[in-house]
Design a protein around this motif. Structure first.
Motif, short mmCIF file in Angstrom:
data_model
loop_
_atom_site.label_atom_id
_atom_site.label_comp_id
_atom_site.label_asym_id
_atom_site.label_seq_id
_atom_site.Cartn_x
_atom_site.Cartn_y
_atom_site.Cartn_z
N PHE A 21 0.85 -1.20 0.00
CA PHE A 21 0.00 0.00 0.00
C PHE A 21 0.88 1.25 0.00
CE2 PHE A 21 -2.65 -3.34 1.64
CZ PHE A 21 -3.89 -3.10 1.04
N PRO A 22 1.47 1.57 -1.14
CA PRO A 22 2.37 2.72 -1.22
C PRO A 22 1.61 4.04 -1.05
CG PRO A 22 1.96 1.83 -3.40
CD PRO A 22 1.33 0.88 -2.44
N GLN A 23 2.37 5.08 -0.82
CA GLN A 23 1.78 6.40 -0.65
C GLN A 23 0.97 6.80 -1.88
OE1 GLN A 23 4.65 9.54 -0.40
NE2 GLN A 23 3.16 11.12 0.12
N ARG A 24 -0.20 7.34 -1.64
CA ARG A 24 -1.02 7.90 -2.71
C ARG A 24 -1.95 8.94 -2.11
NH1 ARG A 24 -6.13 6.44 -1.96
NH2 ARG A 24 -6.71 4.33 -1.29
N SER A 25 -2.43 9.82 -2.94
CA SER A 25 -3.35 10.85 -2.47
C SER A 25 -4.62 10.21 -1.92
CB SER A 25 -3.70 11.78 -3.64
OG SER A 25 -4.65 12.75 -3.24
N GLY A 26 -5.04 10.66 -0.75
CA GLY A 26 -6.27 10.17 -0.15
C GLY A 26 -6.10 9.00 0.78
N MET A 58 13.73 2.14 18.00
CA MET A 58 14.64 2.78 17.07
C MET A 58 14.27 2.47 15.62
SD MET A 58 17.02 4.87 16.49
CE MET A 58 17.70 5.20 18.12
N MET A 59 13.87 1.25 15.38
CA MET A 59 13.44 0.85 14.05
C MET A 59 12.34 1.80 13.53
SD MET A 59 11.25 -2.56 13.12
CE MET A 59 12.33 -3.58 14.11
N PHE A 60 11.35 2.06 14.37
CA PHE A 60 10.23 2.88 13.92
C PHE A 60 10.57 4.37 13.95
CE2 PHE A 60 8.15 -1.15 14.93
CZ PHE A 60 7.50 -1.34 13.71
N ARG A 61 11.53 4.77 14.74
CA ARG A 61 12.02 6.15 14.65
C ARG A 61 12.72 6.38 13.31
NH1 ARG A 61 15.61 7.52 19.72
NH2 ARG A 61 15.85 9.45 18.52
N VAL A 62 13.50 5.40 12.89
CA VAL A 62 14.17 5.50 11.58
C VAL A 62 13.12 5.54 10.47
CG1 VAL A 62 15.64 4.28 9.94
CG2 VAL A 62 16.31 4.42 12.35
N LEU A 63 12.11 4.68 10.57
CA LEU A 63 11.04 4.67 9.57
C LEU A 63 10.38 6.04 9.46
CD1 LEU A 63 9.15 3.15 7.60
CD2 LEU A 63 7.75 2.54 9.60
N ALA A 64 10.12 6.68 10.59
CA ALA A 64 9.50 8.00 10.59
C ALA A 64 10.37 9.04 9.90
CB ALA A 64 9.18 8.44 12.02
N PRO A 70 8.45 10.63 5.72
CA PRO A 70 7.80 11.71 6.47
C PRO A 70 6.29 11.79 6.27
CG PRO A 70 9.12 12.57 4.64
CD PRO A 70 9.47 11.13 4.77
N GLU A 71 5.78 11.15 5.20
CA GLU A 71 4.32 11.19 5.00
C GLU A 71 3.61 10.17 5.89
OE1 GLU A 71 5.35 7.60 2.85
OE2 GLU A 71 6.32 9.54 3.10
N LYS A 90 -7.46 7.58 21.33
CA LYS A 90 -7.60 9.03 21.41
C LYS A 90 -6.41 9.73 20.75
CE LYS A 90 -8.15 12.85 24.69
NZ LYS A 90 -8.29 13.23 26.11
N VAL A 91 -5.19 9.24 21.03
CA VAL A 91 -3.98 9.80 20.42
C VAL A 91 -4.04 9.71 18.90
CG1 VAL A 91 -1.50 9.39 20.09
CG2 VAL A 91 -2.46 9.45 22.40
N LEU A 92 -4.46 8.56 18.39
CA LEU A 92 -4.50 8.36 16.94
C LEU A 92 -5.56 9.23 16.27
CD1 LEU A 92 -4.07 4.48 16.74
CD2 LEU A 92 -2.32 6.25 16.46
N LEU A 93 -6.71 9.37 16.91
CA LEU A 93 -7.76 10.20 16.33
C LEU A 93 -7.41 11.69 16.38
CD1 LEU A 93 -10.96 8.39 17.66
CD2 LEU A 93 -10.13 8.43 15.30
N GLU A 94 -6.78 12.12 17.46
CA GLU A 94 -6.36 13.53 17.55
C GLU A 94 -5.23 13.81 16.57
OE1 GLU A 94 -5.41 14.12 21.66
OE2 GLU A 94 -7.47 14.65 22.18
N ASP A 95 -4.36 12.82 16.35
CA ASP A 95 -3.30 12.91 15.35
C ASP A 95 -2.43 14.15 15.54
OD1 ASP A 95 -1.87 11.99 13.18
OD2 ASP A 95 -3.12 13.01 11.71
N ASP A 96 -2.01 14.36 16.77
CA ASP A 96 -1.25 15.57 17.09
C ASP A 96 0.07 15.23 17.77
OD1 ASP A 96 -0.83 18.34 17.23
OD2 ASP A 96 -1.65 18.46 19.26
N TYR A 97 0.71 14.16 17.34
CA TYR A 97 1.96 13.72 17.94
C TYR A 97 3.08 13.81 16.91
CZ TYR A 97 0.62 9.51 15.40
OH TYR A 97 0.24 8.64 14.41
N PRO A 98 4.34 14.01 17.33
CA PRO A 98 5.45 13.99 16.38
C PRO A 98 5.65 12.57 15.87
CG PRO A 98 6.09 14.98 18.50
CD PRO A 98 4.78 14.29 18.71
N SER A 99 5.69 12.39 14.58
CA SER A 99 5.84 11.04 14.03
C SER A 99 7.15 10.42 14.51
CB SER A 99 5.81 11.08 12.50
OG SER A 99 5.74 9.77 11.97
N GLY A 100 7.07 9.18 14.97
CA GLY A 100 8.23 8.48 15.50
C GLY A 100 8.40 8.61 16.99
N ALA A 101 7.53 9.38 17.64
CA ALA A 101 7.68 9.65 19.08
C ALA A 101 7.40 8.41 19.92
CB ALA A 101 6.73 10.76 19.50
#
Length: 275
Positions: A156-161, A193-199, A203-204, A257-268
């Protein structure tokens, strides 16, 4: 402490995850089981909830539980994959099932890397001399999470929408050493660390390492029964006897709640108690 419900969440956040493919590993019990039950109601008709675990009986039990819910009646397709993620064949079986989900029309891809094991906590670092034992632990707890995540993102690569979100169920042990817990601490630190690198690389993507807090699960029972370090073991016993453990539902509610608010730094790395 009472678990939060969607109606108690901030009004500014999204109310659901749209039409989604949601993959949850380690779904047969504990945190994964509760996550599946809670998130099912937040997936729109036409969504697919893919449940992965080694226990086929438990997955079927969860599937039946979801089938009787309003979420299932609203058009949620629940599929189960019995797979041992410690082995290549287990990861490949999940990917084959993922490929059965068409990407057209999906609003959201959600991957929850929840499957994990505590490992042998009855011993200290100096006793781990068998490479095969260590490799087996890391294969299930680290390698499978990397290969599964990479493969699903490739399907599922990046795409609009399409919004893509990857969650690593982490732990305080990812950032704090626990005596006699060398395998678990190592695995959790590596995954963070793996998922910090992924983030950083993607960046999308939305990526989060979520430490759910001390949960009243079979893993905690193993911890307070088997931990070699006496001080650590006493702290686990006291936590249980004094009613300080969280329910899985409490922790799942905060993650949603965190996921729905979507207001966290990616990789945090986000801990239940810091939110």
């Amino acid at each position: 402490m009472e678990p939060e419900t969607p109606s108690e969440m901030a009004p500014s956040q999204a109310r659901d995850f749209g039409r989604a493919l949601c993959v949850i590993t380690g779904a047969s019990k504990g945190f994964g089981w509760s996550l599946a039950r809670e998130i099912a109601a937040l997936l729109k008709p036409g969504s697919v909830l893919l449940l992965v675990a080694r226990s086929g009986d438990k997955l079927l039990e969860l599937q039946a539980d979801l089938a009787s819910s309003e979420a299932r009646k609203a058009g949620l397709l629940v599929r189960c994959v019995v797979a041992d993620l410690a082995h290549k064949e287990g990861v490949e079986s999940v990917i084959r099932e993922v490929r059965e989900t068409p990407g057209e029309g999906l609003d959201h891809l959600l991957l929850f890397n929840n499957a994990a094991s505590l490992g042998d906590v009855s011993r200290y670092v100096k006793s781990f001399t068998d490479m095969a034992e260590v490799d087996s632990y890391l294969s299930f707890n680290v390698s499978s999470a990397l290969c599964l995540t990479s493969s699903i993102l490739g399907e599922f690569p990046q795409r609009s929408g399409l919004r893509r979100c990857v969650v690593n169920v982490s732990s305080l042990c990812a950032v704090t050493p626990f005596p006699s817990w060398v395998l678990y601490c190592t695995g959790k630190a590596a995954r963070d660390m793996m998922f910090r690198v992924l983030a950083e690389e993607e960046p999308e993507l939305r990526v989060v390492n979520y430490a759910p807090g001390p949960l009243d699960t079979d893993m905690h029972l193993q911890a307070r029964s088997s931990t070699a370090d006496p001080n650590m073991r006493k702290s686990f016993v006291d936590m249980h006897s004094q009613g300080q453990l969280l329910t899985c539902e409490q922790s799942v509610a905060k993650l949603i709640k965190v996921l729905l608010e979507d207001d966290y730094p990616s990789g945090a790395h986000l801990d239940f108690y810091d939110l």
